[in-house]
Design an enzyme around this catalytic site. Structure first.
Site, PDB file in Angstrom:
ATOM      1  N   GLY A  55       0.679  -1.027   0.055  1.00 21.18           N
ATOM      2  CA  GLY A  55       0.084  -0.265   0.017  1.00 21.18           C
ATOM      3  C   GLY A  55       0.799   0.873  -0.176  1.00 21.18           C
TER       4      GLY A  55
ATOM      5  N   CYS B 288       5.422  -5.687   2.175  1.00 22.03           N
ATOM      6  CA  CYS B 288       6.263  -4.693   1.823  1.00 22.03           C
ATOM      7  C   CYS B 288       4.663  -4.512   2.747  1.00 22.03           C
ATOM      8  CB  CYS B 288       5.199  -4.603   0.267  1.00 22.03           C
ATOM      9  SG  CYS B 288       6.419  -2.889  -0.376  1.00 22.03           S
ATOM     10  N   TYR B 289       4.140  -2.820   2.474  1.00 20.73           N
ATOM     11  CA  TYR B 289       3.221  -2.118   3.643  1.00 20.73           C
ATOM     12  C   TYR B 289       2.986  -2.867   4.391  1.00 20.73           C
ATOM     13  CZ  TYR B 289      -0.289   0.471   5.685  1.00 20.73           C
ATOM     14  OH  TYR B 289      -0.747   1.325   6.392  1.00 20.73           O
TER      15      TYR B 289
ATOM     16  N   HIS C 258       8.418  -7.018  -3.964  1.00 18.05           N
ATOM     17  CA  HIS C 258       6.620  -7.751  -4.308  1.00 18.05           C
ATOM     18  C   HIS C 258       6.952  -9.077  -5.282  1.00 18.05           C
ATOM     19  CE1 HIS C 258       4.340  -4.156  -3.617  1.00 18.05           C
ATOM     20  NE2 HIS C 258       5.058  -3.610  -3.283  1.00 18.05           N
TER      21      HIS C 258
ATOM     22  N   GLU D 203       4.821 -10.887  -6.449  1.00 14.90           N
ATOM     23  CA  GLU D 203       3.590 -10.595  -7.248  1.00 14.90           C
ATOM     24  C   GLU D 203       4.042 -10.904  -8.635  1.00 14.90           C
ATOM     25  OE1 GLU D 203       3.714  -9.083  -5.504  1.00 14.90           O
ATOM     26  OE2 GLU D 203       2.960  -7.185  -5.152  1.00 14.90           O
TER      27      GLU D 203
ATOM     28  N   ASP E  34     -18.597 -11.406 -21.657  1.00 20.14           N
ATOM     29  CA  ASP E  34     -19.079 -11.524 -20.394  1.00 20.14           C
ATOM     30  C   ASP E  34     -20.781 -11.698 -20.513  1.00 20.14           C
ATOM     31  OD1 ASP E  34     -16.173 -10.498 -20.272  1.00 20.14           O
ATOM     32  OD2 ASP E  34     -17.280  -8.733 -19.409  1.00 20.14           O
TER      33      ASP E  34
ATOM     34  N   LYS F   5     -11.121 -12.045 -16.209  1.00 24.29           N
ATOM     35  CA  LYS F   5     -11.473 -11.816 -17.938  1.00 24.29           C
ATOM     36  C   LYS F   5     -10.521 -13.382 -18.041  1.00 24.29           C
ATOM     37  CE  LYS F   5     -12.984 -10.111 -21.173  1.00 24.29           C
ATOM     38  NZ  LYS F   5     -14.072  -8.968 -20.717  1.00 24.29           N
TER      39      LYS F   5
END
Ligand code: XMP
Length: 525
Positions: free
Chosen positions: A63, A90-91, A178, A180, A236, A381
């Protein structure tokens, strides 16, 4: 504000507390790529609520804040007492230090960019099977500098002795970098180690299990009632239609509005696929004339959008009223996806996503007396595409390029007339066909033609012409928020251009749009 439907997933799940990182969604996706369900929840969700979801582990996102700031988002500290594994990123790591008796130092300089991680404790399960040295991506301001009791360092970087820490007894883990993002190449392994090795999750989030469970839920919710769905032919709504049809068969009716702004052969394609092939009840409403009459002489793009949006609602309401003669529809189905849902649980609205909200032209008025049913609100998606494929939709549908609700009207600059629609449709057909036959169509985000309100001189045979200009817009993008023009081979560009000039009556010039977004947009409008 936990999304209650998600809590219903019966398999293993991981909760992600969102502290406002731009990467929160990416964390959620990485976990799901491990075939483990993940759900983003508010950073201050009470610990008891977190426990009640039955989650097997918790990830604290990064964050932008400093843990010392007055308005810094703080979690319910009770989450560290739940006995569940926690991974702070991180945060998230700094929060752990802050709440568990470590020290965080405010630093004026942000550490940003690539770094090299040295794993010191090879027995730490987070790094199981990974080499001693790893490339990692940092982006943080504050630094941790004293470990809380019970913690030890497991990895360091040049700038930090505490790049990865653990309290193995309480199963609390923290990463300064990070895992990710793609810039941390082995980050996925770290996340896998957390969800499988540390949290003990099963690989049970598969699209097969999703379909099975969602169909059961739809049946339970709908009972013997009827459902109506606005089918646009896009990914969708098509997948939503297939899922509902699988669940409730003929209790579903789809309404497809031909607004006269569709591409060549689109109506026939939708009817053939859904009505003839899948035997879904489908009502096509040909409202082209209504739309074109309302649009006559309108050149302002916002005005066009407004007219099309309003008219769509009217046509849909009329169709629903007509269908009601055969039995009222209690439910309205929509193809809402998880990224839209996340906006409502996030710490703060993402400005980029707000820009997009005006795109939801199909939005129906709140006073319609339907109950909403949104079977895809759990999915990203790419998961929607997988579900579509499993339900038998062809690649032309599951991997279709995005097409705006207001259709070709936003690709005709200036007034929309039947003749200008004909020109754009013909040019668009050339673009799509050439992109497909050169194997480029599915490699780009979008590829389409735009009709400009510009005429210029040309020559054909011995004749001088004064005709229209078509711009080609071919872009690559992850999510439509940013985009870059595609460096298409010259030969392909040449073929598209020459075919348009030769075959599309009324065009004598083709230009290639070489602007990125930002500062341009994808559509010209
Ligand atoms: P822009 O032009 O804003 O477009 O860069 C970003 C993405 O959104 C699509 N788009 C729309 N999609 N209804 C939609 O469903 C709309 O009204 C609409 N307008 C733009 C655009 O094609 C691109 O993918």
């Amino acid at each position: 504000m936990t999304d209650s439907t998600a809590a219903a997933f019966e398999g293993s799940k991981i909760l992600i507390l969102d502290f406002g990182s731009q990467y929160t969604q990416v964390i959620a996706r990485r976990v799901r790529e491990c075939a483990v369900f993940s759900q983003i929840v508010r950073y201050d969700t009470p610990a008891a609520e977190l426990r009640a979801t039955g989650a097997k582990g918790i990830i604290l996102s990064g964050g932008p804040s400093s843990v010392y700031a007055d308005n810094a988002p703080q979690p319910d500290a009770g989450l560290f007492e739940l006995g569940l594994p926690v991974l702070g990123i991180c945060y998230g790591l700094q929060l752990m230090f802050f709440h568990l008796g470590g020290k965080v130092e405010a630093s004026k300089k942000r550490e940003y960019g690539a770094g090299s991680l040295h794993v010191e404790a090879a027995d730490c399960p987070l790094f199981a099977g990974l080499p001693e040295k790893l490339d990692v991506w940092n982006s943080h301001g504050d630094k941790v500098n004293t470990l809380p009791p019970g913690f030890r360092t497991v990895a360091s970087t040049e700038n930090s002795d505490f790049a990865a820490v653990e309290d193995a007894g309480r199963r609390l883990y923290g990463l300064q970098f990070h895992p990710e993002v793609a810039h941390t190449p082995r980050g996925k392994d770290i996340i896998q180690n957390f969800v499988y090795g540390i949290c003990g999750c099963e690989r049970d989030w598969t699209m097969g299990s999703f379909i099975e469970q969602t169909c059961a839920e739809i049946r339970e919710k709908v009972g013997k009632e009827r459902v109506i769905l606005g089918l646009s032919g896009g990914v969708d709504s098509s997948v939503a239609a297939m899922l509902l049809h699988q669940a409730i068969g003929d209790q579903l009716t789809c309404v497809f509005v031909n607004n006269g702004l569709l591409r060549e052969a689109e109506v026939e394609a939708v009817e053939t696929l859904f009505r003839d092939n899948f035997h879904i009840r489908l009502k096509t409403v040909d409202a082209s004339e209504r739309f074109l009459t309302k649009l006559a002489g309108v050149t302002d793009p916002e005005q066009k959008r407004k007219i099309i949006g309003n008219e769509f609602v009217r046509v849909f309401e009329e169709a629903a009223a007509e269908l009601a003669a055969g039995g009222e529809h209690k439910f309205l189905a929509q193809g809402t996806l998880y990224p839209d849902v996340i906006e409502s649980v996030s710490i703060s609205g993402n400005p980029a996503a707000l820009i997009k909200s005006h795109h939801n032209v199909g939005g129906l008025p709140e006073d319609m007396k339907f109950e909403l049913i949104e079977p895809l609100r759990q999915l990203f998606k790419d998961e929607v595409r997988q579900v579509g494929a499993q339900l038998g939709l062809p690649k032309e549908v599951t991997h279709r390029q995005p097409f705006p609700g207001p259709g070709l009207a936003v690709r005709i600059l200036g007034a929309v007339t039947p003749e200008r629609l004909r020109i754009l449709r013909d040019a668009d057909t050339v673009v799509v066909n050439e992109m497909k036959s050169a194997d480029w169509y599915y490699r780009v985000w979008q590829s389409f033609a735009v009709l400009l309100p510009v005429q210029s001189v040309g020559v054909m045979g011995d004749e001088r012409t004064y005709e229209n200009t078509v711009a080609l817009r071919i872009v690559e993008s992850q999510d439509g928020m940013t985009a870059d023009w595609v460096r298409l081979p010259y030969e392909l560009l040449a073929r598209i251009s020459s075919r348009i000039c030769n075959e599309v009556k009324g065009v004598n010039r083709v230009c290639y749009d070489v602007s990125s977004k930002p500062p341009s947009t994808i559509e010209w409008e």
